[in-house]
Write a protein that holds these residues in place. Structure first.
Motif, mmCIF file in Angstrom:
data_model
loop_
_atom_site.group_PDB
_atom_site.id
_atom_site.type_symbol
_atom_site.label_atom_id
_atom_site.label_comp_id
_atom_site.label_asym_id
_atom_site.label_seq_id
_atom_site.Cartn_x
_atom_site.Cartn_y
_atom_site.Cartn_z
ATOM 1 N N PHE A 155 42.580 61.850 38.647
ATOM 2 C CA PHE A 155 41.428 62.527 39.216
ATOM 3 C C PHE A 155 41.364 63.944 38.664
ATOM 4 C CE2 PHE A 155 42.773 59.290 42.123
ATOM 5 C CZ PHE A 155 41.604 58.726 42.609
ATOM 6 N N ALA A 156 40.205 64.323 38.149
ATOM 7 C CA ALA A 156 39.981 65.694 37.691
ATOM 8 C C ALA A 156 39.517 66.515 38.897
ATOM 9 C CB ALA A 156 38.931 65.722 36.588
ATOM 10 N N VAL A 157 40.206 67.638 39.131
ATOM 11 C CA VAL A 157 39.918 68.463 40.302
ATOM 12 C C VAL A 157 39.634 69.886 39.824
ATOM 13 C CG1 VAL A 157 40.735 69.180 42.579
ATOM 14 C CG2 VAL A 157 41.547 67.013 41.609
ATOM 15 N N ARG A 158 38.361 70.214 39.672
ATOM 16 C CA ARG A 158 37.967 71.506 39.098
ATOM 17 C C ARG A 158 38.508 72.683 39.905
ATOM 18 N NH1 ARG A 158 35.420 73.093 35.212
ATOM 19 N NH2 ARG A 158 34.326 71.171 34.752
ATOM 20 N N LYS A 159 38.472 72.611 41.233
ATOM 21 C CA LYS A 159 38.914 73.732 42.058
ATOM 22 C C LYS A 159 40.396 73.661 42.410
ATOM 23 C CE LYS A 159 34.397 74.810 43.917
ATOM 24 N NZ LYS A 159 33.607 75.052 45.117
ATOM 25 N N GLY B 141 36.600 72.680 30.658
ATOM 26 C CA GLY B 141 37.105 73.922 31.230
ATOM 27 C C GLY B 141 38.407 73.703 31.986
ATOM 28 N N LYS B 142 38.922 74.772 32.551
ATOM 29 C CA LYS B 142 40.210 74.716 33.240
ATOM 30 C C LYS B 142 40.058 74.003 34.590
ATOM 31 C CE LYS B 142 44.131 77.597 34.529
ATOM 32 N NZ LYS B 142 44.677 78.955 34.535
ATOM 33 N N ILE C 213 47.886 71.339 35.023
ATOM 34 C CA ILE C 213 46.846 72.314 34.740
ATOM 35 C C ILE C 213 46.316 71.921 33.367
ATOM 36 C CG2 ILE C 213 46.319 74.722 34.249
ATOM 37 C CD1 ILE C 213 48.601 75.435 36.215
ATOM 38 N N HIS C 214 45.033 71.629 33.309
ATOM 39 C CA HIS C 214 44.415 71.146 32.077
ATOM 40 C C HIS C 214 43.394 72.184 31.618
ATOM 41 C CE1 HIS C 214 42.459 67.446 29.917
ATOM 42 N NE2 HIS C 214 42.702 68.460 29.090
ATOM 43 N N GLN D 4 33.485 59.525 42.585
ATOM 44 C CA GLN D 4 33.543 60.834 43.219
ATOM 45 C C GLN D 4 34.217 60.731 44.585
ATOM 46 O OE1 GLN D 4 29.794 62.836 43.189
ATOM 47 N NE2 GLN D 4 29.488 62.511 41.012
ATOM 48 N N TYR D 5 35.209 61.592 44.787
ATOM 49 C CA TYR D 5 36.002 61.576 46.009
ATOM 50 C C TYR D 5 36.075 62.974 46.598
ATOM 51 C CZ TYR D 5 37.754 56.955 44.706
ATOM 52 O OH TYR D 5 37.847 55.631 44.382
ATOM 53 N N LEU D 6 36.221 63.038 47.902
ATOM 54 C CA LEU D 6 36.516 64.273 48.593
ATOM 55 C C LEU D 6 38.031 64.311 48.764
ATOM 56 C CD1 LEU D 6 35.095 66.661 49.992
ATOM 57 C CD2 LEU D 6 35.275 65.359 52.117
ATOM 58 N N LEU D 7 38.666 65.377 48.300
ATOM 59 C CA LEU D 7 40.131 65.531 48.379
ATOM 60 C C LEU D 7 40.452 66.655 49.346
ATOM 61 C CD1 LEU D 7 43.082 65.067 47.369
ATOM 62 C CD2 LEU D 7 42.547 66.658 45.502
ATOM 63 N N PHE D 8 41.344 66.372 50.297
ATOM 64 C CA PHE D 8 41.770 67.416 51.224
ATOM 65 C C PHE D 8 43.151 67.122 51.763
ATOM 66 C CE2 PHE D 8 39.385 64.302 53.648
ATOM 67 C CZ PHE D 8 40.112 64.125 54.807
ATOM 68 N N LYS D 9 43.808 68.191 52.210
ATOM 69 C CA LYS D 9 45.115 68.086 52.838
ATOM 70 C C LYS D 9 44.890 67.790 54.316
ATOM 71 C CE LYS D 9 49.524 70.412 53.325
ATOM 72 N NZ LYS D 9 50.360 71.514 52.867
ATOM 73 N N GLY D 10 45.639 66.824 54.833
ATOM 74 C CA GLY D 10 45.491 66.446 56.236
ATOM 75 C C GLY D 10 46.680 66.889 57.072
#
Length: 142
Positions: A39-43, A20-21, A13-14, A130-136
């Motif tokens: 990878f920075a993941v805003r959400k 921003g967070k 958690i940055h 830019q990447y799309l990140l998701f759980k599979g």
């Protein structure tokens, strides 16, 4: 294509002063384990199926940088507070410039995750970072 390579990972958690967070998702680079991909993941890294989020690739980190927790002083890159959300072992299932599939074995984050390079938006622009990140879904071998 690289596959079935064991690596370590961490999700921070940055609480960054400028950006921003957000969460930083980091794991050893399977091509050179002295480096860590970040990878920075805003959400935040999705914990459920179906949620897709943007992950922006940042610079390579050394192991010490990747695992650092605490305060990054004001005026330095990434200034703000870093704390560990989760960490553990992982297995790179697939590693290409277009697609990274990684199985995470953390305390909170478990399962296979995909990073899909958003790639070509038209024939002249390439958004490499830019990447799309998701759980599979885990494959059952069927």
């Amino acid at each position: 294509m690289l596959k079935n390579i064991k690596v370590d990972f961490v999700i921070h958690i940055h609480e960054a002063l400028k950006a921003g967070k957000h969460q930083d998702f980091r794991f050893e680079d399977p091509r050179n384990k002295k480096n860590w991909l970040s990878f920075a993941v805003r959400k935040g890294v999705p914990l459920t199926l179906g949620k897709r989020v943007l992950a922006v690739k940042t610079h390579l980190h050394s192991k010490d940088e990747a695992l650092y927790t605490g305060e990054i002083p004001k005026g330095e890159y990434g200034a703000g507070k870093l704390s560990v959300f989760d960490e553990g072992k992982a297995v790179i299932q697939k590693f290409t410039s277009a697609h990274i599939a990684i199985t995470l074995k953390g305390k909170k984050v478990k399962g296979i995750y995909h990073l899909i390079n958003l790639g070509v938006t038209n024939r002249t622009k390439y958004k490499e970072g830019q990447y799309l990140l998701f759980k599979g879904k885990l494959e059952t071998g069927d």
